[in-house]
Enzyme design. Structure first.
Site, short mmCIF file in Angstrom:
data_model
loop_
_atom_site.label_atom_id
_atom_site.label_comp_id
_atom_site.label_asym_id
_atom_site.label_seq_id
_atom_site.Cartn_x
_atom_site.Cartn_y
_atom_site.Cartn_z
N LYS A 44 0.84 -1.21 0.00
CA LYS A 44 0.00 0.00 0.00
C LYS A 44 0.87 1.25 0.00
O LYS A 44 0.38 2.38 -0.05
CB LYS A 44 -0.90 0.03 1.24
CG LYS A 44 -2.02 -0.97 1.26
CD LYS A 44 -3.14 -0.60 2.24
CE LYS A 44 -2.77 -0.70 3.66
NZ LYS A 44 -3.92 -0.52 4.57
N LYS A 46 2.64 2.15 2.58
CA LYS A 46 2.55 2.71 3.93
C LYS A 46 3.57 2.01 4.81
O LYS A 46 3.67 0.79 4.82
CB LYS A 46 1.14 2.50 4.52
CG LYS A 46 0.06 3.30 3.86
CD LYS A 46 -1.26 3.15 4.61
CE LYS A 46 -1.47 4.27 5.60
NZ LYS A 46 -2.87 4.31 6.11
N1 C2G Z 1 -10.38 6.76 9.78
C1 C2G Z 1 -11.34 7.62 10.30
N2 C2G Z 1 -10.96 8.79 10.86
C2 C2G Z 1 -9.65 9.12 10.94
C3 C2G Z 1 -8.67 8.25 10.43
C4 C2G Z 1 -9.06 7.06 9.85
O1 C2G Z 1 -12.55 7.33 10.24
N3 C2G Z 1 -9.30 10.31 11.51
C5 C2G Z 1 -10.82 5.51 9.16
C6 C2G Z 1 -10.43 5.42 7.69
O2 C2G Z 1 -11.39 6.08 6.88
C7 C2G Z 1 -10.42 3.91 7.47
C8 C2G Z 1 -9.98 3.36 8.83
O3 C2G Z 1 -10.17 4.43 9.78
O4 C2G Z 1 -11.74 3.44 7.18
C9 C2G Z 1 -8.54 2.91 8.85
O5 C2G Z 1 -7.73 3.97 8.36
P1 C2G Z 1 -6.20 3.61 8.02
O6 C2G Z 1 -5.59 2.91 9.17
O7 C2G Z 1 -5.57 4.85 7.45
O8 C2G Z 1 -6.37 2.50 6.88
P2 C2G Z 1 -6.14 2.69 5.31
O9 C2G Z 1 -4.72 3.02 5.04
O10 C2G Z 1 -7.20 3.60 4.83
O11 C2G Z 1 -6.33 1.20 4.78
O12 C2G Z 1 -8.32 -2.27 2.27
C10 C2G Z 1 -8.56 -1.09 3.02
C11 C2G Z 1 -7.28 -0.52 3.55
O13 C2G Z 1 -6.60 -1.47 4.35
C12 C2G Z 1 -7.56 0.72 4.35
#
Ligand code: C2G
Length: 135
Positions: A44, A46
C-alpha cells in the site's frame, strides 16, 4: 445476528479509529476488523510505526471489536464477506466509491472520517511540524 467488517492499517491507534469502531459496533452485533499486515502495508506504500502484531494487540483491546483478521491483499474482501457471513462492509468516507462492487455481497457503507486527527498529523506534530488538533 448482524456482522460488520472493516479494514485498515490502524497505525498509532487513535480516537478517530475508536470512533469509527464505536459507530460500526452500534450498527450490528459483531464487528470484525481486518488489520493490514506489514507486507500488505508495503504494497500500500505505507510504513507503519507499529508492527502488525502491535497494531493487532491495540485493535483487539478495543471494546467495540469482536474479532481481528489479517488483511494480506486488496482482493480478499469478497472472500472474507462470504466466509464470515458479513452483512455490512464499512469504511471511512475517504474510501467512498472504492468498494461499491462489494454491494453484490452485502451492504456497503462509508462513514464520515474524524477530521481532527490522523496518523499523518500525529507523526507531523511529533516531528515538531504541526500541533495535533483536539476536537
Ligand atoms: N479513519 C477515520 N478517521 C480518521 C482516520 C481514519 O474514520 N481520523 C478511518 C479510515 O477512513 C479507514 C480506517 O479508519 O476506514 C482505517 O484507516 P487507516 O488505518 O488509514 O487505513 P487505510 O490506510 O485507509 O487502509 O483495504 C482497506 C485498507 O486497508 C484501508
Amino acid at each position: 445476528m448482524t456482522t460488520i467488517l472493516t479494514y485498515g492499517t490502524f497505525d498509532l491507534f487513535h480516537f478517530g479509529h475508536v470512533r469509527l469502531f464505536a459507530r460500526l459496533a452500534g450498527k450490528g452485533d459483531r464487528l470484525i476488523v481486518g488489520v493490514s499486515t506489514d507486507a500488505f502495508n508495503a504494497r500500500k506504500g505505507k510504513a507503519a510505526f507499529f508492527s502488525y502484531q502491535q497494531r493487532v494487540e491495540m485493535v483487539r483491546a478495543c471494546r467495540y471489536v469482536d474479532q481481528v483478521i489479517p488483511e494480506r491483499h486488496w482482493d480478499q474482501k469478497a472472500d472474507d464477506i462470504l466466509k464470515y457471513g458479513v452483512d455490512i462492509f464499512a469504511m471511512g468516507d475517504d474510501w467512498r466509491g472504492h468498494f461499491d462492487h462489494l454491494g453484490v455481497h452485502c451492504r456497503v457503507l462509508y462513514l464520515p472520517r474524524t477530521e481532527t486527527v490522523s496518523t499523518t498529523s500525529i507523526k507531523s506534530s511529533l516531528a515538531g511540524a504541526l500541533p495535533v488538533e483536539h476536537g
